[in-house]
Design an enzyme around this catalytic site. Structure first.
Site, PDB file in Angstrom:
ATOM      1  N   CYS A   1       0.814  -1.215   0.000  1.00 18.08           N
ATOM      2  CA  CYS A   1       0.000   0.000   0.000  1.00 18.08           C
ATOM      3  C   CYS A   1       0.846   1.262   0.000  1.00 18.08           C
ATOM      4  O   CYS A   1       0.470   2.268  -0.621  1.00 18.08           O
ATOM      5  CB  CYS A   1      -0.957  -0.012   1.186  1.00 18.08           C
ATOM      6  SG  CYS A   1      -0.147  -0.121   2.805  1.00 18.08           S
TER       7      CYS A   1
ATOM      8  N   HIS B   1      -2.144   0.405   6.987  1.00 12.53           N
ATOM      9  CA  HIS B   1      -2.468   0.759   5.608  1.00 12.53           C
ATOM     10  C   HIS B   1      -2.020   2.188   5.337  1.00 12.53           C
ATOM     11  O   HIS B   1      -1.800   2.981   6.270  1.00 12.53           O
ATOM     12  CB  HIS B   1      -3.975   0.614   5.383  1.00 12.53           C
ATOM     13  CG  HIS B   1      -4.389   0.671   3.947  1.00 12.53           C
ATOM     14  ND1 HIS B   1      -3.806  -0.091   2.959  1.00 12.53           N
ATOM     15  CD2 HIS B   1      -5.360   1.421   3.322  1.00 12.53           C
ATOM     16  CE1 HIS B   1      -4.387   0.162   1.804  1.00 12.53           C
ATOM     17  NE2 HIS B   1      -5.331   1.076   1.984  1.00 12.53           N
TER      18      HIS B   1
ATOM     19  N   ASP C   1      -8.000   5.937  -2.364  1.00 18.15           N
ATOM     20  CA  ASP C   1      -7.176   4.773  -2.002  1.00 18.15           C
ATOM     21  C   ASP C   1      -6.773   4.043  -3.273  1.00 18.15           C
ATOM     22  O   ASP C   1      -7.547   3.243  -3.819  1.00 18.15           O
ATOM     23  CB  ASP C   1      -7.956   3.844  -1.070  1.00 18.15           C
ATOM     24  CG  ASP C   1      -7.052   2.797  -0.429  1.00 18.15           C
ATOM     25  OD1 ASP C   1      -5.902   2.646  -0.901  1.00 18.15           O
ATOM     26  OD2 ASP C   1      -7.479   2.133   0.526  1.00 18.15           O
TER      27      ASP C   1
END
Length: 662
Positions: free
Chosen positions: A413, A457, A473
């Site tokens: 991520c 994350h 995202d």
């Protein structure tokens, strides 16, 4: 032939020394996990030497040798810790002095002092861990230390092991009511139940204060909890479970860092919108200053502040369990007006970094001048090109953004969030990186959402005119299952994924049992952390309100506490008096003495050597008029005293016969 020198003035028995040696060994040994090896070894060596000296008849070290050893140990503690103050140095000094005190114990008084030092050693373990297994171990150590105390004070025949353990357990059980009253009602101060100022930087767990390739993926190796949250109206859906942590706007070509604070205060209470969430958070210690909250925090807990990036932070690092209540408004706009300084800060890029990424962003900008369209082009790029979401991406030794976007195309991520923000800034769109946690596992038994370190994350935020900061995202464009189902679903095919994330079918009975064990263990930890370790002023007030005593101020609470302690002391005192009361006299003996006194009043007193039957015969000779009544009384008395199965009616008859003699 040589003989061992006698022990000097040794008046402590071998058996009490054995119990004391065992208790101190149990207390000292676990400190090997958090104290220098030489400290624990010196303490254990001293304890063992004292016992062997008593057993083998060896001479104990003299006072001067002990004094020099104590001085050398003190110097060693200073050399090891750099001070004599603080938690670690203080515990080291206590351990050493406990061992040396045992070594110089020659009288029962010395041994008693060593026992009391042992009780202090019990307390020091809580300065390092308050987990349930540690508490159970120390409870057993307390019983063992109390057994040593009992043996030191035993008079007469030595008690059996069962008597030892029973009396020690009884003494500790009697202390439980006092402990519970003090724990629940003693005025609580904000701060940890057990803790001292940190002597040195603690090992950090969880999110870092910077982000570079690989920094987030390292957290996936940990199954430890990051936080637990309870929701009165049930947990939010998976797409809303973004737990906001540090925000990074400064980039040097490889590492993202937060901007320094400057005089700017956002609205601490954004306007509430439909879908507002109210919840409570139990945050595990992470030794940094930020507090985690769902996007976007609409309230600020007591003692915290909201910085310009809408990150909650405290004045001091979170070294203990923190419990706080929050409100979040996921749909509320953030910073709808961006001042020039903030805009410039969130557009800065290092000169010469990632030329291919810059060219790609400029090409998108040439095709459309709408920022939202550029954002969509970037997401389509991540979705269309062969990007992979993996826990073990290749190393990025050159320019990390260009190498990731155009060569490796395999990352976690932080790779996607960092490169996306770079692309947005290259296209003239203010953007920043947000780190935190995404997701969580709903624990039905405990009624809370568990967020683990493996849920760490990173995502992005872009500033759009009329909307403010908008969460984007990019991971969802590559691995949408990461957001909907959790990290374990996104990495199901990754060979390097930790075992605790493998939740698919075919794991076997062992893994299934392990998941169940982790599930129930966390439920226990939740209540232990929330109602014991986290029992601060707020919890105490909540407890008093449940009892209908929320109206009491601190004076009233202290008065209630003192009253309950006096009541407990009174109950224990009455129980002690009842247990040690004079034994009740035998009613038959009392009846016979009344008979003897009546006979004495008529001039016939029993002799000390005379039994009931012989006395009755003598009364019959000297007073024939009393023969029948005395005979009936004596026969009934003998039947009750010596009969195999006394009849209660016979006791009534005995009273009647005695009345006849009045």
């Amino acid at each position: 032939m040589t003989t061992a020198a006698p022990v000097l003035s040794d008046r402590v028995g071998l058996a009490p020394l054995g119990w004391l040696t065992l208790a101190l060994t149990v207390l000292l040994a676990p400190h090997a996990l958090n104290q220098p090896a030489w400290v624990v070894a010196l303490a254990l060596l001293s304890v063992g030497w004292r016992y062997m000296a008593a057993r083998q008849g060896l001479r104990l070290p003299g006072r001067w040798l002990l004094a020099l050893t104590a001085l050398a140990a003190t110097v060693g503690v200073v050399a090891t810790h750099g001070t004599l103050l603080g938690r670690d140095a203080g515990v080291s000094l206590l351990l050493v002095m406990t061992g040396l005190k045992m070594l110089e114990s020659r009288t029962p008084r010395d041994a008693m002092l060593t026992v009391f030092l042992g009780y202090f050693v019990v307390v020091t373990h809580f300065l390092y861990s308050q987990e349930i297994p540690v508490v159970l171990y120390l409870a057993a150590a307390m019983v063992l230390t109390t057994m040593a105390l009992i043996r030191l004070n035993a008079v007469g025949p030595p008690p059996t092991l069962r008597e030892h353990a029973g009396l020690a357990g009884l003494m500790l059980v009697q202390a439980i009511p006092v402990m519970v009253i003090l724990f629940l009602l003693f005025p609580r101060l904000p701060g940890p139940l057990w803790g001292m100022p940190q002597d040195e930087p603690a090992a950090r767990t969880g999110l870092s204060d910077s982000m570079s390739p690989g920094s987030i993926s390292e957290l996936l190796q940990s199954n430890a909890p990051a936080l637990r949250a309870t929701f009165p109206d049930g947990p939010p859906p998976a797409p809303l479970r973004y737990w906001r942590g540090p925000v990074f706007s400064a980039y040097d070509g490889r590492t993202w860092r937060p901007l320094p604070d400057f005089p700017y205060s956002p609205d601490p209470e954004p306007p509430l919108a439909p879908g507002t969430l109210t919840y409570s958070v139990m945050l595990e210690p992470h030794h940094n200053r930020w507090l985690l909250a769902l996007d976007r925090p609409a309230s600020v807990p007591a003692g915290a502040r909201l910085n310009p990036d809408y990150v909650l932070s405290t004045r001091r690092p979170v070294h203990r369990l923190e419990t706080y209540n929050l409100t979040s408004a996921p749909a509320a706009p953030l910073e709808s007006e961006l001042n020039p300084q903030r805009r410039e800060q969130n557009l800065q890029l290092p000169g010469g970094a990632a030329p291919r990424a810059r060219a790609l962003a400029e090409a998108w900008l040439a095709e459309t001048d709408a920022p939202s369209e550029v954002v969509q082009r970037a997401l389509e790029f991540f979705n269309r090109e062969p990007f992979r979401y993996t826990l073990s991406p290749p190393r990025l030794d050159r320019d990390p953004v260009d190498q990731f976007l155009f060569e490796s195309r395999a990352g976690f991520c932080e790779h996607y969030a960092g490169s996306f923000v770079f692309l947005m800034r290259a296209a003239g769109i203010p953007a920043r990186v947000v780190t935190g946690y995404q997701g969580g596992e709903w624990n039905r038994a405990g009624g809370y959402l568990l967020v683990r370190q493996s849920d760490a994350h990173a995502w992005a935020e872009v500033w759009l005119e009329g909307q403010g900061w908008v969460r984007v995202d990019p991971t969802a464009a590559v691995a949408p299952e990461r957001i909907e189902q959790g990290i374990h679903a996104a990495l199901s095919g990754d060979a390097n994924v930790p075992a605790f994330l493998r939740r698919g079918e075919g794991l076997g009975m062992i893994m299934t049992l392990r998941f169940q064990w982790d599930y129930w263990r966390d439920v226990t930890a939740y209540y232990w952390n929330g109602w014991v370790l986290g029992f601060g002023p707020d919890r105490q007030r909540e407890f008093l309100e449940r009892l209908g005593l929320g109206h009491l101020d601190w004076r009233g609470v202290v008065g209630l506490m003192v009253g309950l302690l006096l009541a407990v002391a009174m109950v224990f005192g009455l129980a002690f008096l009842w247990r040690n009361r004079r034994p009740q006299r035998d009613p038959l003996a009392r009846m016979y003495r009344r008979f003897a006194r009546r006979m004495a009043r008529v001039g016939i007193a029993p002799h000390p050597h005379e039994g009931p039957r012989d006395f009755a015969h003598r009364v019959a000779r000297e007073r024939p008029d009393l023969r029948d009544a005395v005979t009936r009384f004596t026969r009934t008395y003998e039947a009750l005293r010596y009969g195999p199965d006394p009849d209660p009616d016979q006791f009534k008859a005995l009273r009647l016969h005695l009345r006849e003699l009045s």
